[in-house]
Design a protein around this motif. Structure first.
Motif, mmCIF file in Angstrom:
data_model
loop_
_atom_site.group_PDB
_atom_site.id
_atom_site.type_symbol
_atom_site.label_atom_id
_atom_site.label_comp_id
_atom_site.label_asym_id
_atom_site.label_seq_id
_atom_site.Cartn_x
_atom_site.Cartn_y
_atom_site.Cartn_z
ATOM 1 N N ALA A 11 -6.198 3.070 4.737
ATOM 2 C CA ALA A 11 -5.062 3.886 4.306
ATOM 3 C C ALA A 11 -5.480 5.047 3.406
ATOM 4 O O ALA A 11 -4.628 5.785 2.912
ATOM 5 C CB ALA A 11 -4.037 3.009 3.585
ATOM 6 N N GLY A 12 -6.789 5.172 3.168
ATOM 7 C CA GLY A 12 -7.272 6.316 2.401
ATOM 8 C C GLY A 12 -7.697 6.040 0.971
ATOM 9 O O GLY A 12 -7.989 6.973 0.216
ATOM 10 N N LEU B 66 0.803 -1.222 0.000
ATOM 11 C CA LEU B 66 0.000 0.000 0.000
ATOM 12 C C LEU B 66 0.837 1.274 0.000
ATOM 13 O O LEU B 66 0.284 2.374 -0.004
ATOM 14 C CB LEU B 66 -0.950 -0.010 1.205
ATOM 15 C CG LEU B 66 -2.048 -1.082 1.135
ATOM 16 C CD1 LEU B 66 -2.866 -1.089 2.415
ATOM 17 C CD2 LEU B 66 -2.952 -0.880 -0.072
ATOM 18 N N SER B 67 2.180 1.148 -0.026
ATOM 19 C CA SER B 67 3.002 2.362 -0.105
ATOM 20 C C SER B 67 2.785 3.042 -1.459
ATOM 21 O O SER B 67 2.873 4.269 -1.565
ATOM 22 C CB SER B 67 4.480 2.042 0.109
ATOM 23 O OG SER B 67 4.970 1.208 -0.917
ATOM 24 N N ARG C 104 -1.664 8.952 -4.073
ATOM 25 C CA ARG C 104 -2.601 9.910 -3.471
ATOM 26 C C ARG C 104 -1.954 11.286 -3.368
ATOM 27 O O ARG C 104 -2.576 12.308 -3.638
ATOM 28 C CB ARG C 104 -3.053 9.435 -2.083
ATOM 29 C CG ARG C 104 -4.008 8.251 -2.148
ATOM 30 C CD ARG C 104 -4.508 7.885 -0.757
ATOM 31 N NE ARG C 104 -5.416 8.902 -0.245
ATOM 32 C CZ ARG C 104 -5.387 9.413 0.990
ATOM 33 N NH1 ARG C 104 -4.475 8.999 1.841
ATOM 34 N NH2 ARG C 104 -6.243 10.318 1.368
ATOM 35 N N ALA C 105 -0.674 11.308 -2.994
ATOM 36 C CA ALA C 105 0.051 12.582 -2.907
ATOM 37 C C ALA C 105 0.223 13.206 -4.291
ATOM 38 O O ALA C 105 0.013 14.411 -4.480
ATOM 39 C CB ALA C 105 1.407 12.364 -2.246
ATOM 40 N N LEU D 240 -0.046 3.231 -2.996
ATOM 41 C CA LEU D 240 -1.290 4.004 -2.832
ATOM 42 C C LEU D 240 -0.979 5.377 -2.245
ATOM 43 O O LEU D 240 -1.473 6.400 -2.724
ATOM 44 C CB LEU D 240 -2.251 3.240 -1.916
ATOM 45 C CG LEU D 240 -3.486 4.000 -1.416
ATOM 46 C CD1 LEU D 240 -4.417 4.327 -2.565
ATOM 47 C CD2 LEU D 240 -4.214 3.185 -0.344
ATOM 48 N N GLU D 241 -0.133 5.397 -1.218
ATOM 49 C CA GLU D 241 0.229 6.660 -0.558
ATOM 50 C C GLU D 241 0.927 7.607 -1.534
ATOM 51 O O GLU D 241 0.619 8.805 -1.598
ATOM 52 C CB GLU D 241 1.139 6.357 0.630
ATOM 53 C CG GLU D 241 1.458 7.563 1.496
ATOM 54 C CD GLU D 241 2.337 7.197 2.684
ATOM 55 O OE1 GLU D 241 2.921 8.124 3.261
ATOM 56 O OE2 GLU D 241 2.426 5.999 3.015
ATOM 57 N N ARG D 242 1.845 7.079 -2.326
ATOM 58 C CA ARG D 242 2.571 7.903 -3.304
ATOM 59 C C ARG D 242 1.629 8.482 -4.350
ATOM 60 O O ARG D 242 1.728 9.655 -4.705
ATOM 61 C CB ARG D 242 3.667 7.082 -3.981
ATOM 62 C CG ARG D 242 4.828 6.728 -3.067
ATOM 63 C CD ARG D 242 5.837 5.842 -3.774
ATOM 64 N NE ARG D 242 6.469 6.536 -4.895
ATOM 65 C CZ ARG D 242 7.160 5.922 -5.854
ATOM 66 N NH1 ARG D 242 7.294 4.600 -5.828
ATOM 67 N NH2 ARG D 242 7.717 6.614 -6.828
#
Length: 200
Positions: free
Chosen positions: A95-96, A62-63, A69-70, A65-67
């Motif tokens: 995680a959003g 899910l890292s 989203r930013a 996903l974070e990248r």
């Protein structure tokens, strides 16, 4: 409406794109990896929705996903997968992610989910999650439930073994089985899942 479909399988990208074209979506961009998807966002600006395959190159769980989203200015990003487990689906939402789309969804459901997420709603396939919960609840032995209760109480393997009058190595085996059955990475996550599903 601008949609980015990022998946390392060309057939999946093309099938979803065909669904969207049939619904009159104006712009559909395809990418075969997370890096290619990020480059598309940098090159053309944010999308109304980004669909990310959970297992494609560059995701690292899910890292990715974070990248994304930013990079996508906080606009909706959803996880797409044919193999991810219900636990991963729940983790993605936590995680959003704007939603979790099993690749087994039919065209009508896929389009409906995409429209919901573009509108700012979260799409959660409850039948997918509930089916797993029902399978798990009925699949634990009485002994496994006792060990799980010990995990939820924060006890060590040694303490659980003493309480149940078993060998510590036996408890270790039960914990390993519980993690597999509950789709948990470790004993802590197994306890969290057990609480979420009211298993103990």
């Amino acid at each position: 409406m601008r949609i980015l479909i990022a998946d390392d399988h060309g057939m999946v990208r093309d099938t979803i794109a065909l669904f969207l074209e049939t619904e009159g979506v104006e712009q559909i961009v395809r990418a075969e990896s997370l890096d290619a998807a990020l480059a598309a966002v940098r090159g053309t600006g944010s999308f109304d929705l980004v669909l990310l395959d959970y297992n494609m190159p560059g995701m690292l769980g899910l890292s990715g996903l974070e990248r994304m989203r930013a990079a996508n200015d906080g606009r909706p990003v959803a996880i797409l997968s044919g193999t991810a487990t219900p636990t991963i689906a729940r983790d993605a939402i936590s995680a959003g992610a704007a939603g979790f789309l099993p690749k087994t969804l039919d065209a009508r459901s896929m389009i409906s989910a995409i429209r919901q997420m573009v509108a700012g709603k979260t799409y959660v396939p409850f039948d997918f999650l509930e089916r797993d919960a029902a399978r798990t609840v009925g699949n634990l032995t009485e002994r496994e439930t006792e060990v799980l209760r010990g995990l939820c109480e924060g006890k060590s393997n040694k303490e659980i073994a003493r309480d149940l009058m078993l060998q510590e190595v036996t408890i270790k085996l039960h914990v390993k089985t519980l993690c597999r059955k509950l789709d948990a990475r470790n004993r802590t996550q197994a306890a969290m899942i057990a609480r979420d599903l009211s298993l103990v």
